[in-house]
Design a protein around this motif. Structure first.
Motif, PDB file in Angstrom:
ATOM      1  N   ASP A  43       0.810  -1.227   0.000  1.00 18.73           N
ATOM      2  CA  ASP A  43       0.000   0.000   0.000  1.00 18.73           C
ATOM      3  C   ASP A  43       0.841   1.274   0.000  1.00 18.73           C
ATOM      4  O   ASP A  43       0.422   2.310  -0.509  1.00 18.73           O
ATOM      5  CB  ASP A  43      -0.901   0.037   1.246  1.00 18.73           C
ATOM      6  CG  ASP A  43      -2.013  -0.984   1.148  1.00 18.73           C
ATOM      7  OD1 ASP A  43      -2.445  -1.270   0.011  1.00 18.73           O
ATOM      8  OD2 ASP A  43      -2.444  -1.507   2.198  1.00 18.73           O
ATOM      9  N   THR A  44       2.014   1.199   0.643  1.00 24.32           N
ATOM     10  CA  THR A  44       2.777   2.432   0.894  1.00 24.32           C
ATOM     11  C   THR A  44       3.050   3.252  -0.366  1.00 24.32           C
ATOM     12  O   THR A  44       2.856   4.468  -0.348  1.00 24.32           O
ATOM     13  CB  THR A  44       4.095   2.101   1.629  1.00 24.32           C
ATOM     14  OG1 THR A  44       3.785   1.205   2.705  1.00 24.32           O
ATOM     15  CG2 THR A  44       4.763   3.347   2.172  1.00 24.32           C
ATOM     16  N   ASP A  71       7.583  -7.544  -7.144  1.00 25.14           N
ATOM     17  CA  ASP A  71       7.027  -8.842  -6.751  1.00 25.14           C
ATOM     18  C   ASP A  71       5.550  -8.886  -7.129  1.00 25.14           C
ATOM     19  O   ASP A  71       4.955  -7.852  -7.477  1.00 25.14           O
ATOM     20  CB  ASP A  71       7.245  -9.169  -5.261  1.00 25.14           C
ATOM     21  CG  ASP A  71       6.480  -8.265  -4.298  1.00 25.14           C
ATOM     22  OD1 ASP A  71       6.028  -7.170  -4.708  1.00 25.14           O
ATOM     23  OD2 ASP A  71       6.334  -8.644  -3.125  1.00 25.14           O
ATOM     24  N   LYS A 198       5.944   0.010  11.542  1.00 22.81           N
ATOM     25  CA  LYS A 198       7.177  -0.463  10.897  1.00 22.81           C
ATOM     26  C   LYS A 198       8.431  -0.021  11.672  1.00 22.81           C
ATOM     27  O   LYS A 198       9.536  -0.309  11.241  1.00 22.81           O
ATOM     28  CB  LYS A 198       7.263   0.082   9.459  1.00 22.81           C
ATOM     29  CG  LYS A 198       6.065  -0.212   8.562  1.00 22.81           C
ATOM     30  CD  LYS A 198       6.171  -1.554   7.887  1.00 22.81           C
ATOM     31  CE  LYS A 198       4.988  -1.885   7.011  1.00 22.81           C
ATOM     32  NZ  LYS A 198       4.972  -1.217   5.741  1.00 22.81           N
TER      33      LYS A 198
HETATM   34  O1  LIG Z   1       4.009  -8.218   1.299  1.00 22.45           O
HETATM   35  C1  LIG Z   1       4.357  -7.149   0.891  1.00 22.45           C
HETATM   36  O2  LIG Z   1       4.412  -6.079   1.721  1.00 22.45           O
HETATM   37  C2  LIG Z   1       5.423  -5.078   1.557  1.00 22.45           C
HETATM   38  C3  LIG Z   1       4.970  -3.881   2.391  1.00 22.45           C
HETATM   39  O3  LIG Z   1       3.651  -3.531   2.025  1.00 22.45           O
HETATM   40  P1  LIG Z   1       2.878  -2.281   2.642  1.00 22.45           P
HETATM   41  O4  LIG Z   1       1.441  -2.497   2.260  1.00 22.45           O
HETATM   42  O5  LIG Z   1       3.081  -2.310   4.110  1.00 22.45           O
HETATM   43  O6  LIG Z   1       3.452  -1.071   2.000  1.00 22.45           O
HETATM   44  C4  LIG Z   1       5.598  -4.730   0.100  1.00 22.45           C
HETATM   45  O7  LIG Z   1       6.698  -3.865  -0.030  1.00 22.45           O
HETATM   46  C5  LIG Z   1       5.802  -5.989  -0.719  1.00 22.45           C
HETATM   47  O8  LIG Z   1       5.941  -5.660  -2.086  1.00 22.45           O
HETATM   48  C6  LIG Z   1       4.644  -6.926  -0.544  1.00 22.45           C
HETATM   49  O9  LIG Z   1       4.889  -8.173  -1.182  1.00 22.45           O
END
Ligand SMILES: O=C1O[C@H](COP(=O)(O)O)[C@@H](O)[C@H](O)[C@H]1O
Length: 244
Positions: A43-44, A71, A198
């Motif tokens: 999402d970030t 990914d 995080k």
């Molecule tokens: O599983 C995953 O999560 C990371 C972080 O995601 P977020 O929603 O906390 O931004 C992401 O960078 C990665 O691509 C994805 O496979």
């Protein structure tokens, strides 16, 4: 060597990241014909992609940009709520980039075949065996994964290939991911991480003991160059607070 860019909140971090990316693209395109980015999932980065699609629609030469996925999850739901990659794909569709410059990871074949096909695509696209993207955008999950490279997983330490299939035990799904070799072979690496949830994983990577099995992001290195970390005060909370 990490270079920290810390901003007040998620919005400021994303605007600063978009501006930094646009400048990097402009500067690099004075020296070469195309600029290739590996995109982070999750999402970030969504706000960054929105900002790029609106505020930078004309100031970046999108005709010379190529996008690859860092990914990809094998989720078939047509609902964005359950299929985060789909949400991201919709945003990428808004970027003024030629559709044939967007290189996706297939999910309509087995994870192994998809990984092999993506590896072949990358090996054809990049002519130098030791050099990949101009920029890799990296996120980090709360579990400490970067892209789909998880702590204590064999794939995180795999050397050689640029792409691997991965089984994510926690979410019970298959993913295909770039490897540390592909990331480290890129010219510029930039983490984009926001939110207080995080702060532990960020602290572990940047200030903890060198334990790459536990924190695979510690494996990301850039010879004579910084690895960029774009953080908000939430995710950087344990880096900027005095420890008593
Ligand atoms: O599983 C995953 O999560 C990371 C972080 O995601 P977020 O929603 O906390 O931004 C992401 O960078 C990665 O691509 C994805 O496979």
């Amino acid at each position: 060597m990490p270079k920290l860019h810390i901003y007040k909140n998620e919005k400021e971090t994303c605007y600063a990241f978009a501006e930094w990316l646009a400048n990097l693209v402009k500067e690099t395109l004075t020296k070469q014909d195309r600029f290739t980015i590996a995109l982070s999932g999750g999402d970030t980065p969504k706000l960054v992609y929105k900002i790029l699609a609106t505020d930078y629609a004309t100031s970046i030469d999108w005709t010379r940009i190529h996008l690859f996925w860092g990914d990809q999850s094998f989720i078939s739901s047509p609902d964005e709520k359950y299929n985060p990659t789909l949400g991201l794909k919709n945003l990428i569709d808004d970027l003024p980039v030629s559709k044939n410059h967007v290189h996706s990871i297939r999910t309509d074949v087995s994870p192994q075949d998809s990984a092999t096909e993506y590896e072949n695509l990358l090996r054809t696209y990049f002519t130098e065996p030791e050099s990949t993207f101009d920029l890799v955008i990296l996120g980090m999950g709360e579990q400490g994964n970067l892209l789909s490279l998880y702590p204590f997983s064999e794939e995180s330490h795999h050397a050689g290939s640029w792409v691997m299939p991965v089984y994510d035990k926690q979410d019970d799904l298959y993913k295909v991911t770039l490897t540390i070799s592909a990331i480290n072979a890129s010219a510029v690496k930039a983490f984009l991480i926001t939110g207080k949830k995080k702060e532990d994983v960020v602290q572990q990577v940047l200030k903890g003991k060198y334990e790459p099995e536990k924190a695979p992001a510690q494996l990301i290195v850039a010879a004579n160059k910084p690895v960029h970390w774009f953080l908000d005060e939430g995710s950087a909370g344990k880096l900027i607070k005095p420890s008593y």
